[in-house]
Design an enzyme around this catalytic site. Sequence first.
Site, PDB file in Angstrom:
ATOM      1  N   ASN A 101       0.882  -1.302   0.226  1.00  0.00           N
ATOM      2  CA  ASN A 101      -0.377  -0.206   0.280  1.00  0.00           C
ATOM      3  C   ASN A 101       1.088   0.810   0.374  1.00  0.00           C
ATOM      4  OD1 ASN A 101      -2.732   1.384  -0.162  1.00  0.00           O
ATOM      5  ND2 ASN A 101      -1.652   1.719   2.324  1.00  0.00           N
TER       6      ASN A 101
ATOM      7  N   CYS B 187      -3.478   4.353  -4.510  1.00  0.00           N
ATOM      8  CA  CYS B 187      -4.263   5.602  -4.347  1.00  0.00           C
ATOM      9  C   CYS B 187      -3.419   6.843  -6.027  1.00  0.00           C
ATOM     10  CB  CYS B 187      -3.716   6.406  -3.660  1.00  0.00           C
ATOM     11  SG  CYS B 187      -1.981   6.591  -3.308  1.00  0.00           S
TER      12      CYS B 187
END
Length: 358
Positions: free
Chosen positions: A290, A317
């Site tokens: 992540n 993201c």
Amino acid sequence: MGTDHATQVTRKERACADLLAPFGPLRWEPTVTGPEAGFRNKAKMVVGGTMENPTLGILDRERRGVDLRGCGILQPDIRACLPAISSFISRARLRPYDVPNRSGELKYVLVSVTPDGAVMLRFVLRSQEAIARIRKHLPYLRDRLPQLHVVSANIQPEHKAIIEGDLEIPLSDARSLTMPLGKIHLHLGAKSFFQTNTHIAQTMYAQARAWCDEFAPSTVWDLYCGVGGFALHCADGTRTVTGVEVSREAIESARRSADEAALANVDFIAGDAEQFALSSDRAPELAIVNPPRRGIGSTLADWFERSTTETVIYSSCNAKTLAADLDRMPSFTLSRARLLDMFPQSDHYETMALLRRS
């Protein structure tokens, strides 16, 4: 903004599909959406205006304050706090930082809220000059905001577009905010990262757990683990789970959460994710990554390419850097992906990608 939410989501789906098309064919899981307003659990408000009439929001092109206390993406509990914070700024005589003239003290107020309404408030200051006044007048603010749980001051002396400095000064007995997510309670310190959309974050962790359970690995790494969200949700007592994060504060919080949940075979290590992988004797069967918007980068992607890891769950993201990292890992097949509308009213989104070694 101004585009209906369904159209926003469709555009994001098309943009993400185009970026990941070279790595297919893949199966797309249904897109995860949530409220299009009132979803953001953290506000980073630039303080402008004057000490008597401060603005909380952003600066315009002339670096004058634009007040955004009524911003529709903020959770109502955050919006409800802002009038009292504005009044406190005047009472404690905290002069807003004047960017063009490089004068004043108070640069930002950072406000975070949990689903049960507990609040963390951080003042970002140019120096420690105002600390005594903040301490003196805190009882006034607590009377008006009984939900205020954590208060601190961050010192950022540089004239740069950097929100936070290195020094954090606690101003309350409590040092962390508890974020309940089902059976797991995450503990967020002043500098801890947590997704800004709590509803979508819960679904993201659940998706990682479902994929992890599907392949039943005996060993799991959670790289860039933050306060341990993925690692804690994927731990089942049988598999060995290791979380790695450079922030010692976040690692301490993750360990606390694991102890409270009585999770076995879970370990958290403070260190650089890339260096941890490069120095390890054995690779995990499954890795969760992540990373920040820059992605995992060539060094870690090359390491995965050479490793024996069978499965990678990539939470991104920034689908552009996700695509660049996938291009560096040709031994893996992108088998499934899921878009999560983490940031309504913007072009940004989160992508969960399931990679399997070919």
